[in-house]
Design a protein around this motif. Structure first.
Motif, PDB file in Angstrom:
ATOM      1  N   ALA A   1     -20.888 -24.193  -8.636  1.00  0.00           N
ATOM      2  CA  ALA A   1     -21.569 -23.212  -9.087  1.00  0.00           C
ATOM      3  C   ALA A   1     -22.442 -22.380  -8.141  1.00  0.00           C
ATOM      4  O   ALA A   1     -22.888 -21.176  -8.521  1.00  0.00           O
ATOM      5  CB  ALA A   1     -22.567 -23.842 -10.223  1.00  0.00           C
ATOM      6  N   ALA A   2     -22.873 -22.795  -6.900  1.00  0.00           N
ATOM      7  CA  ALA A   2     -23.492 -22.144  -5.818  1.00  0.00           C
ATOM      8  C   ALA A   2     -22.649 -21.444  -4.939  1.00  0.00           C
ATOM      9  O   ALA A   2     -23.158 -20.884  -3.762  1.00  0.00           O
ATOM     10  CB  ALA A   2     -24.527 -23.011  -5.344  1.00  0.00           C
ATOM     11  N   ARG A   3     -21.166 -21.559  -5.000  1.00  0.00           N
ATOM     12  CA  ARG A   3     -20.580 -21.148  -3.880  1.00  0.00           C
ATOM     13  C   ARG A   3     -20.682 -19.456  -3.807  1.00  0.00           C
ATOM     14  O   ARG A   3     -20.712 -18.987  -4.838  1.00  0.00           O
ATOM     15  CB  ARG A   3     -18.984 -21.591  -4.173  1.00  0.00           C
ATOM     16  CG  ARG A   3     -19.010 -23.025  -3.738  1.00  0.00           C
ATOM     17  CD  ARG A   3     -17.749 -23.704  -3.772  1.00  0.00           C
ATOM     18  NE  ARG A   3     -17.475 -24.973  -3.514  1.00  0.00           N
ATOM     19  CZ  ARG A   3     -16.804 -25.940  -3.943  1.00  0.00           C
ATOM     20  NH1 ARG A   3     -15.867 -25.620  -4.847  1.00  0.00           N
ATOM     21  NH2 ARG A   3     -16.964 -27.215  -3.902  1.00  0.00           N
TER      22      ARG A   3
ATOM     23  N   ALA B   1      -8.641 -27.555   7.725  1.00  0.00           N
ATOM     24  CA  ALA B   1      -7.396 -27.840   7.404  1.00  0.00           C
ATOM     25  C   ALA B   1      -6.644 -26.395   7.104  1.00  0.00           C
ATOM     26  O   ALA B   1      -7.285 -25.360   6.862  1.00  0.00           O
ATOM     27  CB  ALA B   1      -7.374 -28.268   5.881  1.00  0.00           C
ATOM     28  N   GLU B   2      -5.630 -26.272   7.703  1.00  0.00           N
ATOM     29  CA  GLU B   2      -4.887 -24.936   7.991  1.00  0.00           C
ATOM     30  C   GLU B   2      -4.525 -24.445   6.624  1.00  0.00           C
ATOM     31  O   GLU B   2      -4.259 -23.183   6.717  1.00  0.00           O
ATOM     32  CB  GLU B   2      -3.820 -25.018   9.024  1.00  0.00           C
ATOM     33  CG  GLU B   2      -2.395 -25.816   8.507  1.00  0.00           C
ATOM     34  CD  GLU B   2      -1.452 -25.630   9.677  1.00  0.00           C
ATOM     35  OE1 GLU B   2      -1.519 -24.778  10.545  1.00  0.00           O
ATOM     36  OE2 GLU B   2      -0.438 -26.417   9.413  1.00  0.00           O
ATOM     37  N   ASP B   3      -4.367 -25.112   5.720  1.00  0.00           N
ATOM     38  CA  ASP B   3      -4.120 -24.623   4.351  1.00  0.00           C
ATOM     39  C   ASP B   3      -5.289 -24.431   3.332  1.00  0.00           C
ATOM     40  O   ASP B   3      -5.077 -24.480   2.092  1.00  0.00           O
ATOM     41  CB  ASP B   3      -3.126 -25.575   3.854  1.00  0.00           C
ATOM     42  CG  ASP B   3      -3.614 -26.845   3.356  1.00  0.00           C
ATOM     43  OD1 ASP B   3      -4.906 -27.221   3.808  1.00  0.00           O
ATOM     44  OD2 ASP B   3      -2.924 -27.610   2.615  1.00  0.00           O
ATOM     45  N   ASN B   4      -6.263 -24.252   4.065  1.00  0.00           N
ATOM     46  CA  ASN B   4      -7.557 -23.954   3.408  1.00  0.00           C
ATOM     47  C   ASN B   4      -8.139 -22.508   3.676  1.00  0.00           C
ATOM     48  O   ASN B   4      -8.978 -22.072   4.703  1.00  0.00           O
ATOM     49  CB  ASN B   4      -8.650 -24.709   3.612  1.00  0.00           C
ATOM     50  CG  ASN B   4      -9.912 -24.850   2.794  1.00  0.00           C
ATOM     51  OD1 ASN B   4     -10.137 -23.715   2.041  1.00  0.00           O
ATOM     52  ND2 ASN B   4     -10.741 -25.825   2.519  1.00  0.00           N
ATOM     53  N   PRO B   5      -7.365 -21.562   3.141  1.00  0.00           N
ATOM     54  CA  PRO B   5      -7.577 -20.144   3.783  1.00  0.00           C
ATOM     55  C   PRO B   5      -9.235 -19.516   3.230  1.00  0.00           C
ATOM     56  O   PRO B   5      -9.666 -18.857   4.032  1.00  0.00           O
ATOM     57  CB  PRO B   5      -6.650 -19.207   2.738  1.00  0.00           C
ATOM     58  CG  PRO B   5      -6.370 -20.132   1.299  1.00  0.00           C
ATOM     59  CD  PRO B   5      -6.504 -21.477   2.049  1.00  0.00           C
ATOM     60  N   ALA B   6      -9.883 -20.070   2.226  1.00  0.00           N
ATOM     61  CA  ALA B   6     -11.169 -19.963   1.754  1.00  0.00           C
ATOM     62  C   ALA B   6     -12.125 -20.320   2.971  1.00  0.00           C
ATOM     63  O   ALA B   6     -12.896 -19.704   3.640  1.00  0.00           O
ATOM     64  CB  ALA B   6     -11.705 -20.305   0.530  1.00  0.00           C
ATOM     65  N   ALA B   7     -11.994 -21.765   3.613  1.00  0.00           N
ATOM     66  CA  ALA B   7     -12.776 -22.007   4.785  1.00  0.00           C
ATOM     67  C   ALA B   7     -12.313 -21.278   6.027  1.00  0.00           C
ATOM     68  O   ALA B   7     -13.307 -21.040   6.819  1.00  0.00           O
ATOM     69  CB  ALA B   7     -12.393 -23.535   4.798  1.00  0.00           C
ATOM     70  N   LEU B   8     -11.198 -21.079   6.176  1.00  0.00           N
ATOM     71  CA  LEU B   8     -10.862 -20.305   7.311  1.00  0.00           C
ATOM     72  C   LEU B   8     -11.471 -18.954   7.436  1.00  0.00           C
ATOM     73  O   LEU B   8     -12.105 -18.536   8.544  1.00  0.00           O
ATOM     74  CB  LEU B   8      -9.474 -20.322   7.543  1.00  0.00           C
ATOM     75  CG  LEU B   8      -8.578 -21.597   7.933  1.00  0.00           C
ATOM     76  CD1 LEU B   8      -7.128 -21.431   7.695  1.00  0.00           C
ATOM     77  CD2 LEU B   8      -8.779 -22.198   9.481  1.00  0.00           C
ATOM     78  N   ALA B   9     -11.408 -18.335   6.473  1.00  0.00           N
ATOM     79  CA  ALA B   9     -12.136 -16.937   6.220  1.00  0.00           C
ATOM     80  C   ALA B   9     -13.739 -17.196   6.447  1.00  0.00           C
ATOM     81  O   ALA B   9     -14.241 -16.280   7.280  1.00  0.00           O
ATOM     82  CB  ALA B   9     -11.886 -16.288   4.828  1.00  0.00           C
TER      83      ALA B   9
END
Length: 142
Positions: free
Chosen positions: A74-76, A100-108
Motif C-alpha cells: 500500500a506504500a509502494r 532478479a533479472e526478471d524483475n523490471p520494477a526493481a531494476l528500474a
C-alpha cells in the motif's frame, strides 16, 4: 516519514513486511539473528507510526550489501524505498545488491537511484514452480 535504526526488536515487524514482497519467507528468528550480526545495519520506515518499509544491509563504512529491502504494497511508489537507500549512504561509501533479472520494477528503481550492473550470478534465484532466474549484481557509490 520517520526512519529508525533496525534492531532485533523489529524482527516480527520486518518478517511481515518481507512476506508482502517476496516468495521466500524468512522467520522472525532468522531476521533477529541477521539484524544482530556485528556487520548488520538498517532502517525501519514508519509513516504515522505504522511500519511501511525496511532495509537490511551487511558491511562496513567502506562497502556493504543490501541483504533485503521491502515496502508494504500500500506504500509502494511513494518514495519510501528511495529514502531507505539514500539513508544507507550515511553508513557506507559503496553499496552492492543482487536483483532478479526478471524483475523490471526493481531494476528500474535501482537504475534510477544510480546503481549500475557489475556482474551476474547464474540461476541465483531458485523458484518452486518456474525456472531459476539469474541475479544481476549492481553497485552504487555514495
Amino acid at each position: 516519514m520517520t526512519l529508525v535504526e533496525l534492531t532485533a526488536f523489529h524482527a516480527d515487524i520486518v518478517v511481515e513486511l518481507h512476506r508482502t514482497s517476496f516468495e521466500e519467507n524468512w522467520s522472525a528468528k532468522a531476521f533477529a539473528e541477521l539484524i544482530t550480526l556485528p556487520a548488520s545495519f538498517g532502517f525501519l520506515a514508519l509513516k504515522d507510526d505504522q511500519p511501511v518499509g525496511f532495509i537490511l544491509c551487511q558491511g562496513d563504512a567502506i562497502e556493504a550489501e543490501i541483504i533485503t529491502i521491502a515496502t508494504h504494497p500500500a506504500a509502494r511508489r511513494t518514495g519510501i524505498a528511495g529514502q531507505l537507500v539514500t539513508n544507507i549512504g550515511t553508513k557506507t561509501q559503496r553499496l552492492f545488491l543482487e536483483v532478479a533479472e526478471d524483475n523490471p520494477a526493481a531494476l528500474a528503481f535501482y537504475t534510477q537511484f544510480g546503481f549500475t550492473k557489475v556482474g551476474r550470478r547464474k540461476n541465483y534465484y531458485k523458484h518452486h514452480n518456474r525456472d531459476d532466474v539469474d541475479a544481476l549484481v549492481m553497485e552504487k557509490s555514495f
